[in-house]
Design an enzyme around this catalytic site. Structure first.
Site, short mmCIF file in Angstrom:
data_model
loop_
_atom_site.label_atom_id
_atom_site.label_comp_id
_atom_site.label_asym_id
_atom_site.label_seq_id
_atom_site.Cartn_x
_atom_site.Cartn_y
_atom_site.Cartn_z
N ASP A 21 -3.06 73.66 -50.04
CA ASP A 21 -3.21 73.71 -48.65
C ASP A 21 -1.96 74.10 -48.11
O ASP A 21 -1.83 74.92 -47.09
CB ASP A 21 -3.47 72.26 -48.17
CG ASP A 21 -2.45 71.13 -48.62
OD1 ASP A 21 -1.80 71.26 -49.60
OD2 ASP A 21 -2.61 70.05 -47.84
N HIS A 45 -0.36 64.85 -47.79
CA HIS A 45 0.32 64.21 -48.94
C HIS A 45 1.58 64.17 -49.01
O HIS A 45 2.26 63.44 -49.81
CB HIS A 45 -0.54 64.31 -50.01
CG HIS A 45 -0.26 65.88 -50.84
ND1 HIS A 45 -0.44 66.79 -50.38
CD2 HIS A 45 0.69 65.87 -51.69
CE1 HIS A 45 -0.15 67.58 -51.04
NE2 HIS A 45 0.86 67.30 -51.81
#
Length: 104
Positions: A21, A45
């Site tokens: 990502d 994250h």
């Protein structure tokens, strides 16, 4: 396509040593020169979740979890009735917080 096809996407990700990502963001902003829109309610994250305020949890789009030792813990800071040994990610406690009318 010329930037990412034929295994180039994987090569870019390996070169910058970040997840897929983040690699997409790198390609869009740095290689293509397009500005990404920052959405405060969308979380990576890599972001410390402990700074999210309890009263804002229902407004968030996504949550994340990762644990790289105690000092790099990325967990939503939410107390719950569920023991942390059963719910180390705190996602069960988060679910109970967001949907208190549902039985666990």
């Amino acid at each position: 396509m010329p930037i990412v096809s034929g295994g180039k996407f994987i090569s870019i990700g390996e070169k910058i040593r970040l997840p897929d990502d983040v690699t997409v963001g790198y390609i869009v902003e740095h290689l293509l020169g397009k500005k990404l829109t920052v959405i405060e309610q969308f979380h990576s994250h890599l972001e410390p979740m402990k700074f999210l305020k309890l009263d804002s949890l229902s407004d968030q789009i996504s949550f994340s979890y990762s644990r790289y030792g105690q000092e790099n813990e990325r967990v939503v800071a939410i107390d719950g009735e569920i023991d942390v040994r059963i719910d180390p990610t705190r996602f069960l406690s988060l679910h109970c917080h967001l949907f208190p009318h549902l039985a666990f």
